[in-house]
Design an enzyme around this catalytic site. Structure first.
Site, mmCIF file in Angstrom:
data_model
loop_
_atom_site.group_PDB
_atom_site.id
_atom_site.type_symbol
_atom_site.label_atom_id
_atom_site.label_comp_id
_atom_site.label_asym_id
_atom_site.label_seq_id
_atom_site.Cartn_x
_atom_site.Cartn_y
_atom_site.Cartn_z
ATOM 1 C CE1 TYR A 120 37.479 42.452 40.597
ATOM 2 C CE2 TYR A 120 35.672 42.218 39.120
ATOM 3 C CZ TYR A 120 36.786 41.612 39.670
ATOM 4 O OH TYR A 120 36.851 40.163 39.783
ATOM 5 C CG ASP A 199 22.387 32.632 32.344
ATOM 6 O OD1 ASP A 199 22.660 33.190 31.271
ATOM 7 O OD2 ASP A 199 21.267 32.665 32.886
HETATM 8 C C1 LIG Z 1 42.489 38.390 43.310
HETATM 9 C C2 LIG Z 1 41.266 39.232 42.359
HETATM 10 C C3 LIG Z 1 40.990 40.589 42.575
HETATM 11 C C4 LIG Z 1 41.528 39.328 40.805
HETATM 12 C C5 LIG Z 1 40.290 39.700 40.082
HETATM 13 O O1 LIG Z 1 38.979 39.319 40.531
HETATM 14 O O2 LIG Z 1 40.517 40.147 39.061
HETATM 15 C C6 LIG Z 1 41.762 37.676 40.570
HETATM 16 O O3 LIG Z 1 40.540 36.851 40.604
HETATM 17 C C7 LIG Z 1 42.066 37.716 38.861
HETATM 18 O O4 LIG Z 1 41.329 37.043 38.272
HETATM 19 O O5 LIG Z 1 42.960 38.113 38.491
#
Ligand SMILES: CC(C)[C@H](C(=O)O)[C@@H](O)C(=O)O
Ligand SMILES: NC(=O)c1ccc[n+]([C@@H]2O[C@H](COP(=O)([O-])OP(=O)(O)OC[C@H]3O[C@@H](n4cnc5c(N)ncnc54)[C@H](O)[C@@H]3O)[C@@H](O)[C@H]2O)c1
Length: 326
Positions: A120, A199
């Site tokens: 992320y 996994d």
């Molecule tokens: C929509 C996306 C950015 C988000 C994430 O990946 O954190 C969602 O999948 C979550 O789990 O809140």
């Protein structure tokens, strides 16, 4: 003392389940001042921006934020909002409830998902027509902060320790650093841990979820494995979450905008209402929080239930039943 609560319903069923949770909070009468703001696909279509600056600023300043869901723009909305409250951990309980037809009714898990980095925080590139790349970021400081939270979390409740889920056999540097740092902090605090490759965790949790209790994991693993756990307990309509920062927090259901049912008034409000219960606890309203949990549990057990749980009730019916039981 008045608390300012930012309310950001977003798109799709976010517009249905967020007002339901606000109704529940209003029925309890804590001293909350709700301030609503826009984010998501609809506001992007209107203004060109999925997350207006005033919405970001509101979440950054509010005592707590309640978020619904955003559609195609979800990553442009929720990731910066999590950053706005400096939330380094995403607490995701995945619990089966009496009366609900769950694949694994014995499931009772808490995911503590690293909330700032991994893929992320990564940088993606399209190098050539053929080749794209992504840099994954894992830091000792973020892993330590998460581990310290996890140690406090298991100390404060009836937990024996936690599992560290990782994939350090392949991502030796990044998940190796994550695993070793989290384990080091746990050892220093005298907290028991076990280590599970992610996994293998996916299989083991499906076969026998009772092997696990608190699960500490990197960001993407937490995203995927908590959705998997939703499948074990009866669906995404049941999974709440809390994004916790040092002095702010944001609460949201784990689910998205559910375009297949949006606008029909049948979304399950439980995930968002349980998220609101977590918000109450975060702000120190422990009794009110317990009352919400109890009312939601009784409603899940005795009905009415929305169609995702085999019922035919509307979001409004379920919300009214929860409020009646408060
Ligand atoms: C929509 C996306 C950015 C988000 C994430 O990946 O954190 C969602 O999948 C979550 O789990 O809140
Ligand atoms: N935090 C967020 O804002 C967030 C999270 C996940 C997905 N999304 C976005 O939502 C959109 C749809 O994504 P998706 O379909 O993969 O996931 P989703 O969570 O929206 O829906 C998956 C399935 O679960 C069901 N479901 C989800 N929540 C429910 C509820 N409260 N009651 C009853 N049924 C429910 C849906 O009807 C659907 O069948 C995408 O645009 C995605 O980007 C946003």
């Amino acid at each position: 003392m008045t608390h300012e609560i930012a309310v950001i319903p977003g798109d799709g069923i976010g517009q249905e389940v967020t007002p339901a949770a606000v109704e529940v909070l209003e029925a309890l009468e804590p001293d909350f001042e709700f301030v609503e703001a826009e984010a998501g696909d609809a506001v992007k279509d209107e203004t060109g921006e999925a997350l207006p600056q005033e919405t970001y600023d509101l979440a950054a300043a509010a005592d707590a934020t309640l978020f619904g869901a955003a559609g195609d723009t979800a990553a442009d909305v929720i990731l910066p909002l999590r950053e706005a409250v400096d939330s380094f951990v995403n607490v995701r309980p995945a619990k089966a409830y009496p009366g609900i037809d769950a694949v694994r009714p014995e499931t009772d898990l808490i995911f503590l998902r690293e909330n700032t980095e991994g893929v992320y925080a990564g940088h993606e590139d399209r190098l050539t027509q053929d080749v794209s790349t992504l840099t994954r970021v894992v830091t000792e400081s973020a892993s330590e902060r998460l581990a310290e939270f996890a140690c406090d979390y298991v100390a404060g409740d009836d937990h024996d320790g936690f599992s560290i889920v990782h994939k350090a056999n392949v991502m030796r540097e990044t998940d190796g650093l994550f695993r070793d740092t989290v384990k080091g902090v746990a050892d220093e605090n005298g907290v028991e841990t076990d280590q599970v490759l992610m996994d293998a965790f996916a299989t083991r949790v499906c076969l026998d979820p009772e092997q696990f209790d608190v699960v500490v994991c990197p960001n993407l693993a937490g995203d995927v494995l908590s959705d998997l756990a939703a499948g074990l307990v009866g669906g995404l309509g049941l999974l709440p979450s809390a994004n916790i920062g040092p002095d702010r927090a944001l609460f949201e259901p784990v689910h998205g905008t559910a375009p297949d049912i949006a606008g029909e008034g049948v979304a399950n409000p439980a995930a968002t209402i349980i998220s609101a219960a977590m918000l109450l606890e975060y702000l120190g309203y422990d009794d009110e929080s317990d009352r919400v949990h109890t009312a939601v549990e009784a409603t899940l057990e005795d009905g009415p239930r929305t169609p995702d749980l085999g019922g035919d009730a509307s979001t409004e019916d379920v919300t009214a039943a929860i409020i009646d039981r408060l």
